[in-house]
Write a protein that holds these residues in place. Structure first.
Motif, PDB file in Angstrom:
ATOM      1  N   ASP A  30       5.813  26.399  17.606  1.00 50.48           N
ATOM      2  CA  ASP A  30       6.124  25.077  18.159  1.00 50.48           C
ATOM      3  C   ASP A  30       7.588  24.712  17.884  1.00 50.48           C
ATOM      4  OD1 ASP A  30       3.634  24.641  19.180  1.00 50.48           O
ATOM      5  OD2 ASP A  30       2.975  23.239  17.629  1.00 50.48           O
ATOM      6  N   ALA A  31       8.022  24.939  16.646  1.00 58.27           N
ATOM      7  CA  ALA A  31       9.407  24.618  16.281  1.00 58.27           C
ATOM      8  C   ALA A  31      10.367  25.445  17.126  1.00 58.27           C
ATOM      9  CB  ALA A  31       9.625  24.894  14.790  1.00 58.27           C
ATOM     10  N   HIS A  32       9.986  26.697  17.361  1.00 58.47           N
ATOM     11  CA  HIS A  32      10.818  27.575  18.192  1.00 58.47           C
ATOM     12  C   HIS A  32      10.926  27.018  19.616  1.00 58.47           C
ATOM     13  CE1 HIS A  32      12.587  31.436  19.397  1.00 58.47           C
ATOM     14  NE2 HIS A  32      11.927  31.247  20.529  1.00 58.47           N
ATOM     15  N   ALA A  33       9.785  26.558  20.145  1.00 57.31           N
ATOM     16  CA  ALA A  33       9.773  26.017  21.510  1.00 57.31           C
ATOM     17  C   ALA A  33      10.686  24.800  21.616  1.00 57.31           C
ATOM     18  CB  ALA A  33       8.344  25.654  21.917  1.00 57.31           C
ATOM     19  N   LEU A  34      10.621  23.929  20.605  1.00 61.48           N
ATOM     20  CA  LEU A  34      11.446  22.716  20.624  1.00 61.48           C
ATOM     21  C   LEU A  34      12.924  23.075  20.582  1.00 61.48           C
ATOM     22  CD1 LEU A  34       9.241  20.552  18.263  1.00 61.48           C
ATOM     23  CD2 LEU A  34       9.856  19.966  20.622  1.00 61.48           C
ATOM     24  N   ALA A  65       9.139  16.920  27.068  1.00 62.71           N
ATOM     25  CA  ALA A  65       8.255  17.823  27.820  1.00 62.71           C
ATOM     26  C   ALA A  65       7.236  18.457  26.880  1.00 62.71           C
ATOM     27  CB  ALA A  65       9.074  18.916  28.516  1.00 62.71           C
ATOM     28  N   PHE A  66       7.676  18.777  25.655  1.00 63.72           N
ATOM     29  CA  PHE A  66       6.761  19.388  24.677  1.00 63.72           C
ATOM     30  C   PHE A  66       5.624  18.423  24.368  1.00 63.72           C
ATOM     31  CE2 PHE A  66       5.153  20.394  20.513  1.00 63.72           C
ATOM     32  CZ  PHE A  66       5.076  21.774  20.522  1.00 63.72           C
ATOM     33  N   GLU A  67       5.983  17.151  24.146  1.00 64.97           N
ATOM     34  CA  GLU A  67       4.932  16.177  23.811  1.00 64.97           C
ATOM     35  C   GLU A  67       3.987  15.954  24.990  1.00 64.97           C
ATOM     36  OE1 GLU A  67       6.062  12.609  21.717  1.00 64.97           O
ATOM     37  OE2 GLU A  67       4.229  11.600  22.371  1.00 64.97           O
ATOM     38  N   SER A  68       4.548  15.880  26.193  1.00 62.75           N
ATOM     39  CA  SER A  68       3.642  15.622  27.326  1.00 62.75           C
ATOM     40  C   SER A  68       2.765  16.842  27.581  1.00 62.75           C
ATOM     41  CB  SER A  68       4.417  15.193  28.573  1.00 62.75           C
ATOM     42  OG  SER A  68       5.031  16.285  29.184  1.00 62.75           O
TER      43      SER A  68
END
Ligand SMILES: [Zn+2]
Length: 419
Positions: A359-363, A371-374
């Motif tokens: 997840d941290a990598h994606a952010l 977009a990550f939160e949605s």
């Protein structure tokens, strides 16, 4: 030194190697987002959506835990009484009690009995999924999937059983060493071949069609320094409305797979966030590390089995005189089942930490916490998740951080980025 002494030494070595691997490669330094931030995220979710997710999870719970309990009872009933041994003998009888028949057919019969007795729970689960609109599969499609998975397990199981009992015959004193090495090799081999040989049995995979999204995903992978030959789309919609993506395989068989349902449901920025998460798994070699820990774990399990096999009480209960005999296979299954139940929360904890790192990598890679939160909200809504599951269940079996944890992580990233 006796074989037993060597086995003890090997088990100690494997345990140390396993602990070191887990200590070094699992990102322990990344604690979950503060609880207050999680609760703030929970308050931002629509109440009816939260309620529906909780209702669905509550509906699945009784059958899920009943299946676990029944599976354990069956394993104990077959393995810690002479019942399972008799079943193995019975299945081998038409073949004159030949060891191959007892080992392979007898072993598969023991597993099949357990599968069939827990089948009602699987069927019941399917009715819940259908009732909540999450399954698009017909009963015939469900049955075909079930038969396919039995067939795949039977092939892999037959190879493993034959190999295991062959090694025991060839090396009666040192089988545990060869067996441990063989089991570890099998785990590595499966990591390579599952995506190319087994996954296509259940789904069709097609390269994502050319277009802006595909171009964006491939250029993101290149920017990330993760060589991805292609992004594949799985026809998941044939059995579910749930959205998902994953990375599997090693080296030449590594691929990123997105569900067709994800492409249909989510907007491109969200798909990008999902794929960025999967690239994180690839970049940190999570599949390779998972394979390594799996290989060390099964090797240790084989040696532990050998050592436990000299425990007279267990053999007496199972009505056998050696753990090495095919008639003792139900006892092996009983021990493996108990070990699996104990290992579940540990595996879940490791998995959650690895997922949080992806997840941290994606952010960081997308720089797009909104977009990550949605995307997290959508995953929760479409898949009917409980955004903040009961603590005990989370600790026992959650493989991913909860939705509110992941939302809070995105908000923490956004705060940092604004500074
Ligand atoms: Zn993941």
């Amino acid at each position: 030194m006796s074989p037993r002494g060597w086995a003890l030494l090997t088990l100690a070595g494997l345990t140390v190697a396993l602990l070191v691997t887990v200590a070094v490669f699992v990102p322990w330094h990344r604690p979950p987002a503060p609880r207050a931030d999680q609760l703030a995220a929970l308050r931002d979710l629509p109440a009816d959506q939260v309620a529906r997710g909780r209702e669905f999870r509550a509906a699945l719970r009784p059958g899920g835990y009943a299946a676990l309990a029944v599976g354990l009872l069956i394993a104990v009933a077959l393995g810690l009484t002479p019942l399972g041994g008799r079943l193995v003998e019975l299945v081998g009888r038409p073949f004159g009690g030949h060891w191959i028949a007892q080992a392979v057919l007898g072993g598969l019969a023991v597993v099949l009995v357990a599968d069939l007795l827990t089948l009602p729970f699987s069927a019941w689960r399917q009715t819940v999924l259908t009732r909540y609109g999450l399954s698009t599969n017909s009963w015939s499609g469900w049955a075909v999937d079930l038969l396919k998975s039995y067939a795949v397990s039977a092939v892999i199981g037959a190879v493993a059983l034959f190999g295991f009992y062959l090694v025991i015959r060839l090396a009666p004193r040192w089988w545990w060493a060869l067996g441990a090495a063989g089991a570890a090799l099998l785990v590595v081999l499966l990591s390579f071949v599952l995506p190319v040989l087994v996954e296509p049995v259940f789904n069709k995979f097609t390269p994502m069609e050319q277009g802006a999204l595909r171009t964006e995903l491939m250029s993101m992978a290149a920017r990330d320094g993760v060589p991805v030959r292609d992004v594949l789309v799985a026809d998941a919609s044939r059995r579910t409305t749930a959205v998902n993506a994953y990375v599997s395989g090693l080296g030449p068989t590594r691929r990123v797979v997105v569900y067709d349902t994800l492409l249909r449901e989510a907007d491109p920025a969200e798909v990008t966030a999902v794929v960025a998460h999967e690239l994180g798994h690839a970049k940190d070699s999570d599949v390779a590390v998972g394979t390594l820990t799996g290989a060390l774990g099964v090797a240790a399990a084989v040696v532990a089995l050998y050592l436990l096999g000299s425990w007279g009480l267990l053999l007496q209960l199972a009505g056998v005189d050696s753990i090495a005999h095919p008639r003792a296979f139900p006892l092996v299954i009983a021990l493996v089942t108990v070990a699996g139940l104990v290992a579940t929360p540990v595996q879940a904890l490791v998995s959650r930490r690895v997922e949080a790192r992806a997840d941290a990598h994606a952010l960081a890679l997308t720089g797009d916490p909104a977009a990550f939160e949605s995307m997290q909200r959508r995953l929760g809504t479409v898949n009917l998740g409980d955004p903040d599951p009961p603590r005990w269940e989370y600790l026992y079996s959650a493989s991913h951080p909860s939705t509110v944890e992941r939302m809070a992580a995105a908000r923490a990233y956004a705060r940092e980025a604004r500074r």
